[in-house]
Design an enzyme around this catalytic site. Structure first.
Site, mmCIF file in Angstrom:
data_model
loop_
_atom_site.group_PDB
_atom_site.id
_atom_site.type_symbol
_atom_site.label_atom_id
_atom_site.label_comp_id
_atom_site.label_asym_id
_atom_site.label_seq_id
_atom_site.Cartn_x
_atom_site.Cartn_y
_atom_site.Cartn_z
ATOM 1 N N ASP A 1 -46.160 32.319 -98.900
ATOM 2 C CA ASP A 1 -47.067 31.048 -98.863
ATOM 3 C C ASP A 1 -48.413 32.664 -98.128
ATOM 4 O OD1 ASP A 1 -46.688 32.117 -96.747
ATOM 5 O OD2 ASP A 1 -46.550 30.147 -95.728
ATOM 6 N N ASP B 1 -51.732 31.949 -96.295
ATOM 7 C CA ASP B 1 -51.725 31.969 -94.258
ATOM 8 C C ASP B 1 -53.925 31.855 -93.886
ATOM 9 O OD1 ASP B 1 -48.971 30.983 -93.712
ATOM 10 O OD2 ASP B 1 -48.883 32.920 -93.602
ATOM 11 N N ASP C 1 -51.196 27.494 -96.106
ATOM 12 C CA ASP C 1 -51.095 26.933 -94.018
ATOM 13 C C ASP C 1 -52.160 26.923 -94.152
ATOM 14 O OD1 ASP C 1 -48.185 26.142 -94.175
ATOM 15 O OD2 ASP C 1 -47.880 27.373 -93.248
HETATM 16 N N1 DCP Z 1 -45.140 32.283 -86.925
HETATM 17 C C1 DCP Z 1 -44.753 32.706 -86.502
HETATM 18 N N2 DCP Z 1 -42.944 31.445 -85.408
HETATM 19 C C2 DCP Z 1 -43.165 30.158 -86.440
HETATM 20 C C3 DCP Z 1 -43.344 30.029 -87.376
HETATM 21 C C4 DCP Z 1 -45.022 30.612 -88.109
HETATM 22 O O1 DCP Z 1 -44.575 33.058 -84.939
HETATM 23 N N3 DCP Z 1 -42.419 29.137 -86.306
HETATM 24 C C5 DCP Z 1 -45.820 33.312 -87.291
HETATM 25 C C6 DCP Z 1 -45.921 34.436 -86.914
HETATM 26 C C7 DCP Z 1 -45.306 34.396 -88.683
HETATM 27 C C8 DCP Z 1 -46.595 33.521 -89.391
HETATM 28 O O2 DCP Z 1 -47.136 32.389 -88.395
HETATM 29 O O3 DCP Z 1 -45.865 35.958 -89.436
HETATM 30 C C9 DCP Z 1 -47.402 33.190 -90.786
HETATM 31 O O4 DCP Z 1 -45.669 32.081 -91.195
HETATM 32 P P1 DCP Z 1 -44.763 32.582 -92.547
HETATM 33 O O5 DCP Z 1 -43.464 31.691 -92.115
HETATM 34 O O6 DCP Z 1 -45.814 32.389 -93.590
HETATM 35 O O7 DCP Z 1 -44.615 34.301 -92.357
HETATM 36 P P2 DCP Z 1 -45.386 35.275 -92.772
HETATM 37 O O8 DCP Z 1 -46.226 34.522 -93.622
HETATM 38 O O9 DCP Z 1 -44.868 36.233 -91.622
HETATM 39 O O10 DCP Z 1 -44.645 35.637 -94.293
HETATM 40 P P3 DCP Z 1 -43.594 34.792 -95.879
HETATM 41 O O11 DCP Z 1 -44.979 33.986 -95.465
HETATM 42 O O12 DCP Z 1 -44.147 35.667 -96.666
HETATM 43 O O13 DCP Z 1 -42.286 34.492 -95.910
HETATM 44 MG MG MG Z 2 -46.781 33.539 -95.068
#
Ligand code: DCP
Ligand code: MG
Length: 390
Positions: A204, A206, A314
């Site tokens: 996604d 963010d 997001d």
């Molecule tokens: N985050 C967190 N705990 C959660 C959800 C999110 O700490 N339960 C934080 C850390 C993540 C950020 O929010 O890096 C964004 O969540 P994502 O699920 O989008 O994860 P990423 O952006 O790191 O990876 P991707 O979107 O490529 O899967």
């Molecule tokens: Mg993400």
């Protein structure tokens, strides 16, 4: 005996937030196997095991070279018996039999497919699997009642399971920035999550939004969402309220991951021309005049690919006083975040959230206006986003 001492053992601190982990992973075969087992544990309601595998994988990701023998791992933290067996298997046989068997298992495959639908969690997927639903077609034929998120997830399944590229993330950013500029001049938008860490693809995109004057960010989210909606950019959105209130003398938050910012989970409809980028789209329109009529006609007739793709986006809003905490808390990786909070709690008697840092010994909040200041409060060396890829 001489041969055994030749390969030097690695050493590394035990919390991921004490280490620098770039995207340059020298042990991908090992960490892929451990990550798959972590994922399987998480899909099986075994979060403890999941974290253990994630920590083991993170240690290997931070090593400067490929692991060639088990002796090099002596003294490394976070490598439990189970993880070491997996590593041994990969080093000796080129693959982990447990990871391979998991990958092939019908249950794992079904859980992956079903939880791959936006809006479907492990609990729902398990219920469906118990009723014999293990794939998308079966789900559609079963006529199960689906909520709004799940219906959107199923409708855009293919797009949402295709990785988002950096170019697409940049195109989404341009749209979000335009929305923010239109509804609240002076407000700031920051790319967070994996793309801020330098990842080439993501599941996604963010964003964190704020305004340099405290309080001016109030009401920003609904305005941004309605602008995006009016411009036809939203296929789905669900906004959650901000219920965070700073207690006068309590800890920063109850022990939960859930954030209480105003947050919007959405699915963007990203037009093809936006994906190619403004510059290129303009050039294309000038040069390809004779063809564009035919392309338009084929789209009207329903031929050719659709001129847009669905992307998960997001959005988070924070007041400027909490911005540094929000930025740190939303940049990830998930394990890095978890380790920061564990470090704060276990080593410093502090509680860290995406809103604040509370010092339990001094019984007060520690202010910060940058990520650097938060690391300093925590007694940690600053780790830039590109080195938080634990
Ligand atoms: N985050 C967190 N705990 C959660 C959800 C999110 O700490 N339960 C934080 C850390 C993540 C950020 O929010 O890096 C964004 O969540 P994502 O699920 O989008 O994860 P990423 O952006 O790191 O990876 P991707 O979107 O490529 O899967
Ligand atoms: Mg993400």
């Amino acid at each position: 005996q001489m041969n055994e001492v030749e390969v030097e053992a690695f050493s590394t601190p035990s919390y991921a937030c004490q280490r620098r982990t770039t995207l340059d992973n020298h042990n991908a075969v090992l960490t892929d196997a451990l990550s798959l087992l972590a994922e399987n544990a998480e899909l099986s309601d075994e979060d403890g095991r999941g974290v253990a595998f994630r920590r083991a994988a993170a240690v290997l990701k931070s090593l400067p070279e490929p692991v060639t023998g088990l002796t090099q791992l002596r003294g490394l933290p976070c490598l439990g018996g189970h993880s070491l067996r997996v590593i041994k298997d990969v080093l000796e046989n080129g693959a982990s039999s447990e990871a391979e068997a998991t990958k092939q298992s019908e249950r794992f495959k079904a859980l992956k497919v079903l939880t791959g639908i936006f809006g479907v969690g492990v609990k729902t997927a398990e219920r469906w699997i118990r009723d014999g639903i293990v794939g998308l077609q079966q789900l559609q034929l079963s006529e199960r009642p689906l909520n709004r998120a799940q219906r959107a997830g199923l409708r855009h399944y293919e797009d949402l399971n295709r990785p988002v590229t950096r170019a697409e993330a940049a195109a989404v950013a341009a749209v979000v920035e335009e929305a923010v500029a239109a509804v609240l001049p002076g407000a700031r938008t920051t790319l967070i999550g994996g793309f801020r860490r330098g990842k080439l693809t993501g599941h996604d995109v963010d964003f964190l939004m704020t305004h340099p004057e405290e309080g001016r960010e109030a009401g920003l989210m609904p305005k941004v969402v309605s602008w995006l909606d009016s411009q036809g950019f939203l296929l789905y959105q669900k906004t959650t309220r901000n219920s965070y209130l700073e207690a006068k003398d309590g800890p920063a938050r109850p022990p939960s991951n859930m954030d209480r910012f105003e947050r919007c989970y959405s699915i963007f409809k990203l037009p093809e021309e936006a994906r190619r980028g403004g510059e290129e789209a303009r050039r294309g329109a000038e040069e390809a005049e004779p063809c564009s009529g035919a392309a338009a006609a084929s789209q009207v007739k329903g031929e050719g690919p659709k001129p847009w793709r669905a992307v998960r986006v997001d959005l988070v809003v924070s007041p400027i006083s909490q911005f540094a905490f929000a930025l740190l808390g939303w940049t990830g990786s998930k394990l890095f975040e978890r380790e920061l909070r564990r470090w704060a709690g276990h080593e410093k008697a502090m509680s860290l959230s995406s809103h604040a840092l509370y010092d339990n010994k001094q019984s007060r909040y520690l202010r910060a206006s940058s990520e650097e200041e938060i690391f300093a409060h925590l007694g940690l060396e600053y780790v830039p986003p590109s080195e938080r890829n634990a």
